[in-house]
Design a protein around this motif. Structure first.
Motif, PDB file in Angstrom:
ATOM      1  N   GLU A 128       0.843  -1.194   0.000  1.00 14.28           N
ATOM      2  CA  GLU A 128       0.000   0.000   0.000  1.00 14.28           C
ATOM      3  C   GLU A 128       0.878   1.243   0.000  1.00 14.28           C
ATOM      4  OE1 GLU A 128      -2.527  -0.322   3.386  1.00 14.28           O
ATOM      5  OE2 GLU A 128      -3.812  -1.875   2.489  1.00 14.28           O
ATOM      6  N   GLU A 129       0.284   2.379  -0.381  1.00 10.60           N
ATOM      7  CA  GLU A 129       1.043   3.624  -0.511  1.00 10.60           C
ATOM      8  C   GLU A 129       1.650   4.064   0.824  1.00 10.60           C
ATOM      9  OE1 GLU A 129       2.966   6.131  -2.706  1.00 10.60           O
ATOM     10  OE2 GLU A 129       1.414   4.884  -3.623  1.00 10.60           O
ATOM     11  N   ALA A 130       0.878   3.923   1.917  1.00  7.57           N
ATOM     12  CA  ALA A 130       1.398   4.330   3.224  1.00  7.57           C
ATOM     13  C   ALA A 130       2.618   3.505   3.619  1.00  7.57           C
ATOM     14  CB  ALA A 130       0.303   4.198   4.283  1.00  7.57           C
ATOM     15  N   GLU A 131       2.563   2.205   3.330  1.00  7.97           N
ATOM     16  CA  GLU A 131       3.709   1.348   3.643  1.00  7.97           C
ATOM     17  C   GLU A 131       4.903   1.709   2.769  1.00  7.97           C
ATOM     18  OE1 GLU A 131       4.847  -3.416   4.048  1.00  7.97           O
ATOM     19  OE2 GLU A 131       3.040  -2.802   2.956  1.00  7.97           O
ATOM     20  N   ASN A 132       4.662   2.019   1.514  1.00  9.62           N
ATOM     21  CA  ASN A 132       5.741   2.410   0.604  1.00  9.62           C
ATOM     22  C   ASN A 132       6.418   3.690   1.101  1.00  9.62           C
ATOM     23  OD1 ASN A 132       7.168   1.827  -1.887  1.00  9.62           O
ATOM     24  ND2 ASN A 132       6.212   3.670  -2.711  1.00  9.62           N
ATOM     25  N   ASN A 133       5.625   4.640   1.554  1.00 16.13           N
ATOM     26  CA  ASN A 133       6.180   5.881   2.084  1.00 16.13           C
ATOM     27  C   ASN A 133       7.004   5.626   3.348  1.00 16.13           C
ATOM     28  OD1 ASN A 133       5.010   7.411   0.049  1.00 16.13           O
ATOM     29  ND2 ASN A 133       3.155   7.846   1.230  1.00 16.13           N
ATOM     30  N   GLU A 134       6.536   4.699   4.176  1.00 10.56           N
ATOM     31  CA  GLU A 134       7.291   4.356   5.383  1.00 10.56           C
ATOM     32  C   GLU A 134       8.617   3.695   5.031  1.00 10.56           C
ATOM     33  OE1 GLU A 134       6.693   1.654   9.419  1.00 10.56           O
ATOM     34  OE2 GLU A 134       4.937   2.531   8.438  1.00 10.56           O
ATOM     35  N   LEU A 135       8.627   2.868   3.980  1.00  8.68           N
ATOM     36  CA  LEU A 135       9.879   2.274   3.518  1.00  8.68           C
ATOM     37  C   LEU A 135      10.858   3.359   3.075  1.00  8.68           C
ATOM     38  CD1 LEU A 135       8.931  -0.817   1.294  1.00  8.68           C
ATOM     39  CD2 LEU A 135       9.621  -0.789   3.679  1.00  8.68           C
ATOM     40  N   LEU A 136      10.371   4.324   2.307  1.00 11.03           N
ATOM     41  CA  LEU A 136      11.231   5.404   1.824  1.00 11.03           C
ATOM     42  C   LEU A 136      11.811   6.208   2.986  1.00 11.03           C
ATOM     43  CD1 LEU A 136       9.044   6.559  -1.200  1.00 11.03           C
ATOM     44  CD2 LEU A 136      11.376   5.654  -1.357  1.00 11.03           C
ATOM     45  N   GLU A 137      10.980   6.487   3.987  1.00 10.17           N
ATOM     46  CA  GLU A 137      11.453   7.231   5.158  1.00 10.17           C
ATOM     47  C   GLU A 137      12.480   6.423   5.941  1.00 10.17           C
ATOM     48  OE1 GLU A 137      11.854  10.305   7.951  1.00 10.17           O
ATOM     49  OE2 GLU A 137      11.051  10.263   5.914  1.00 10.17           O
ATOM     50  N   SER A 138      12.235   5.132   6.085  1.00 16.78           N
ATOM     51  CA  SER A 138      13.181   4.276   6.796  1.00 16.78           C
ATOM     52  C   SER A 138      14.529   4.217   6.074  1.00 16.78           C
ATOM     53  CB  SER A 138      12.614   2.856   6.942  1.00 16.78           C
ATOM     54  OG  SER A 138      11.509   2.843   7.811  1.00 16.78           O
ATOM     55  N   ILE A 139      14.492   4.088   4.759  1.00 19.96           N
ATOM     56  CA  ILE A 139      15.730   4.044   3.977  1.00 19.96           C
ATOM     57  C   ILE A 139      16.516   5.343   4.144  1.00 19.96           C
ATOM     58  CG2 ILE A 139      16.644   4.016   1.605  1.00 19.96           C
ATOM     59  CD1 ILE A 139      14.241   2.127   0.956  1.00 19.96           C
TER      60      ILE A 139
END
Length: 402
Positions: A128-139
């Protein structure tokens, strides 16, 4: 019907002697899964002798019922960890997790253990988009703090063969191993080199401090010792008032299934997960897909259970999940389906150190990251027991102040 047996238990478990326990011992470790065996290994490696290991039905332990993943980090993403702990503390936690994963790798290499180990990466897939954004922030945070983590685009994910995935985070340090082979090999090494005595005793009932001596009560009577380690994870509240009264861990049932050998290639052979880690997978054996999870989609989320039965709703859900996200044109047939009882920690971190009794030590509460955390946590516990220097991050794992 799939076999209700962990795929890993096609490898026979090394069992202990069924002899009557000695009346008196120095240090006793209860639980012969990954954490208990690792505690025996590290204490022996650091010079302690006369250790007794007692299992408590090892064939039901989470250690032989997991997914074989050896991963950096904790149950939280780095972005979420920073919100909960602050960036400085999150960096310490992540660094500690890296070190304990490397401890597994180094132990395997140093002892020459043949346990199907491979350090070939870990892929986190966002659905999902929210999870994708969280991945980007974590990276972004991980890279800023000096850790390796790479974004995988949707186009790249699709080229691997995954379907309906928005993006991913790849970490080269992720690894895998056969948990039963690792447990067996480490246990045999401790027996051969450190004189570890190992007993198989079902139904340990209690562990208590009785005026400066630890009393262990089981089906064959009692045993006294100078110190004890509770390496019993989700089963700790059944043996210890300390765990039960403070509600430090809650059992939950995790379920996994393994396919028959597939003709088509599995998209990646290394550990991978989806949906914030709620589904997790690996290629094993003769091109078989191992996949677990789906409990969050069920009523009650499989919390509070000690029943090792399997949930047909989860089996169906995981089967549908594979159809939706993997590229197989052939029907996927399932050879194994099993469950394991894991321990959700009250703090999200394991409990490592003395309990309210300075003679009884905790080594439990791995919250689904048991392979890497069990071995490394046991190393930390050995240093605590022997009075060695410990890192400041260890205060997060203190059972008494948690």
């Amino acid at each position: 019907m799939p076999k209700n047996l962990p795929y890993w238990l096609e490898e026979s478990l090394l069992m202990g002697a069924s002899d009557t326990l000695p009346e008196r011992a120095s240090v006793v470790i209860i639980g012969a899964g990954l954490s208990g065996v690792s505690a025996a290994y590290w204490l022996g490696k650091k010079g302690l002798r006369g250790i007794i290991l007692i299992d408590n039905t090892p064939e039901i332990a989470a250690s032989v019922r997991n997914a074989g993943h050896i991963l950096y980090g904790s149950v939280e993403s780095m972005a979420r960890l920073c919100v909960l702990q602050g960036k400085k503390k999150a960096k310490e936690i992540w660094q500690f997790s890296v070190e304990i994963c490397h401890a597994v790798r180094d132990t395997i290499k140093d002892l020459g253990l043949r346990v199907d180990y491979a350090q070939n990466g870990y892929l986190v897939c966002a659905l999902e988009e929210a999870e994708n954004n969280e991945l980007l922030e974590s990276i972004k945070i991980l890279n800023e703090l000096g850790f390796q983590s790479t974004y995988v685009t949707q186009k790249k994910i699709q080229s691997l063969g995954f379907k309906n995935v928005l993006g991913g985070r790849f970490e080269a340090g992720g690894a895998q191993a056969h948990p039963v082979k690792f447990r067996n090999a480490l246990l045999q090494y401790a027996k051969d080199h450190y004189g570890l005595k190992y007993f198989s005793q079902k139904n340990i009932k209690s562990v208590e401090d009785t005026s400066g001596t630890v009393k262990i009560t089981g089906e064959r009577g009692t045993m006294l010792c100078d110190a004890a380690v509770l390496a019993t994870n989700a089963y700790s509240p059944l043996l210890s008032d300390f765990f039960r009264d403070r509600q430090l861990v809650e059992p939950f049932r995790g379920q996994i299934q393994v396919s028959k050998p597939l003709a088509e290639k599995i998209p990646v052979s290394y550990p991978h997960s989806f949906d914030h880690g709620f589904e997790y997978a690996l290629a094993v054996g003769e091109n078989r897909l191992l996949i677990g999870g789906w409990r969050h989609a069920t009523q009650g989320k499989e919390l509070g259970l000690y029943d090792l039965g399997t949930n047909p709703e989860i089996f169906s859900g995981l089967s549908r999940f594979v159809e939706r996200h993997y590229p197989f044109k052939e029907p996927v047939l399932w050879d194994y389906s099993w469950s394991g009882i894991m321990a959700a920690s009250k703090t999200g971190f394991p409990f490592i150190g003395p309990t309210s009794s300075p003679l009884i030590f905790a080594l439990a509460g791995f919250t689904g990251h048991g392979f890497s955390w069990a071995h490394g946590s046991a190393h930390l516990l050995a240093d605590i027991i022997l009075g060695n220097k410990i890192p400041s991050v260890a205060t997060l794992f203190n059972p008494v102040i948690s």
